[in-house]
Design a protein around this motif. Structure first.
Motif: not given
Length: 453
Positions: A50-52, A116-118, A340-341
């Motif tokens: 999903x581009x995360x 949670x940040x980019x 972050x992820x």
């Protein structure tokens, strides 16, 4: 003739048995992936579905104008805004992306949250480290029974890991920004009653002979990490010292301690495993220091696989805050900790039969890009989750490195106490490279001389 044949057969049998205990390097075709779908360090190069988690494009190496070694590093992503927050109220929605220890903290504290940040895949290393990693992929081997590594130098030893032990060795031998570095630090304890205490102020120097740029596998002597720690506070421990020499063969490791009261250096074989760590006033264990410290051979290590997880990452803002701003009752200030992820390797450590350890089961979460251990869950003999360790990785683009050698600690999920170690929040300088000293600098005699001054 028969006896000679039997001797040859015995030698062959022993050789074959030995090879069963050593995990072979990957093939050249597999290693070629490091220049294709994998990054030079072995991570998945592409974005997730999903581009995360974005594509890795080389990491972050932009050095701010005027930066000097030791300066507090700016947050290069300060303009980012949180994408969302996770709290006890909505954690079920994100359960698949949360470590069990993170979920336990959210359940325990209604005011705790994750902002949670980019995601920024900021981890980077010099090209020569990438080149060595490519060579290691086809030559490095691991004796799983002894945890001895052979055939590796100057890069990640197992960029395409086959088992849990290889993943943890990738952290031990990860790039930390320099072959020698220095860091003054404080250790902060937060009691269950909400009282903030300073356990230690100290200085440490670490050297990685494994990363001497001019070296090679042929000239390498086997010591991968040499460390010296000198305590300044509290006054009752001022001058106390610790020296560690870690080897690619864990059986060759050595440690020494300087005791102020005795005014002498003594060997310290117990600086390992679940021995209480005096730097944290006994709250943490030695093998939790820096997330992994010393051998892990009392546990069987199972590589569970890889998953997408919400983890602390790129925490320069937390590193620049004062300790009073960061270290709050119950938990670190959520306003300052960046999540972050990222994709992480998951390794389960289970106590071997006949061995003892007060934390018989652990789960390690290891960053695919930097090979840093980001989170660690610890379980007691009844299988109850009792400890949750974390590292607030620091981004140092001038080195370049994303390191977990600073700002790590542990939550006691039963008592509510926790600690933050290797923190330079109230000090003038941060983690920095250090001019390579002579070999005598990292000897027990030098530690004794420094401690007695």
């Amino acid at each position: 003739m028969q006896s000679q044949f039997s001797l040859r057969l015995s030698v062959l049998t022993i050789a074959l048995m030995g090879s069963c205990f050593a995990h072979a390097a990957v093939s050249p075709d597999q290693a070629a992936r490091l220049n294709a779908d994998l990054t030079p360090m072995g991570a998945e190069r592409a974005a997730n579905a999903d581009g995360s988690i974005p594509e890795w494009t080389g990491g972050y190496t932009q050095v701010p104008a005027g930066y000097k070694s030791g300066d507090k590093r700016a947050d290069p992503f300060a303009a980012d805004k949180p994408l969302f927050s996770v709290s006890a109220g909505n954690m079920a929605q994100y359960a698949e992306q949360l470590a069990e220890g993170t979920q336990a903290l959210l359940k325990k504290y209604p005011d705790y949250r994750l902002d949670v940040y980019p995601t920024h895949r900021s981890a980077a290393a010099p090209q020569w480290v990438y080149d060595n990693t490519l060579q290691n992929a086809t030559r490095a081997t691991l004796e799983e029974a002894t945890e001895k590594v052979s055939g590796a130098y100057g890069g990640i030893p197992f960029p395409i890991p086959q088992n849990g032990a290889e993943v943890l060795w990738n952290y031990r031998l990860s790039w930390q920004g320099a072959d020698t570095f220095y860091a003054p630090f404080d250790t902060w304890l937060m009691t269950a009653g909400g009282k903030k205490l300073q356990a230690t102020r100290a200085r440490f120097w670490y050297q990685h002979p494994y990363y001497f740029k001019e070296g090679s596998l042929d000239t390498y002597g086997g010591k991968h990490l040499i460390g010296k720690l000198l305590t300044e506070q509290p006054s009752s421990k001022a001058g106390e010292g610790l020296m560690t020499h870690w080897d690619m063969d864990p059986s060759a490791r050595a440690a020494w301690q300087y005791l102020v009261g005795q005014r002498r250096v003594r060997r310290a074989p117990n600086v390992a495993y679940d021995t209480p760590d005096f730097v944290t006033s006994g709250v943490g264990f030695f093998d939790e220091a820096f997330m992994i410290f010393g051998p892990t051979d009392r546990h069987d290590l199972k590589l569970v696989g890889k998953k997408e997880l919400l983890v602390p990452y790129n925490n320069n803002r937390a590193a620049a805050a004062s300790s009073d701003e960061l270290v709050k009752p119950g938990f670190l200030n959520p306003d300052l900790v960046r999540w972050e992820k990222h994709r992480v390797w998951v390794v389960e450590a289970t106590l071997k039969a006949g061995k003892r350890h007060v934390v018989p089961k652990r789960t390690y979460y290891v960053d695919e890009d930097s090979w840093q251990v980001l989170l660690l869950d610890g379980y007691d003999a009844q299988g109850k989750l009792g400890r949750h360790n974390y590292s607030l990785t620091l981004l140092a683009p001038e080195m370049p490195v994303l390191t977990a050698q600073v700002m790590w600690g542990s939550y006691n999920l039963e008592t509510g106490a926790y600690f933050l170690n290797a923190a330079a929040n109230d000090l003038k300088v941060q983690y920095q490279d250090y001019p390579r000293p002579s070999a005598s600098f990292f000897t027990p005699d030098a530690m004794a001389s420094d401690s007695m001054r």
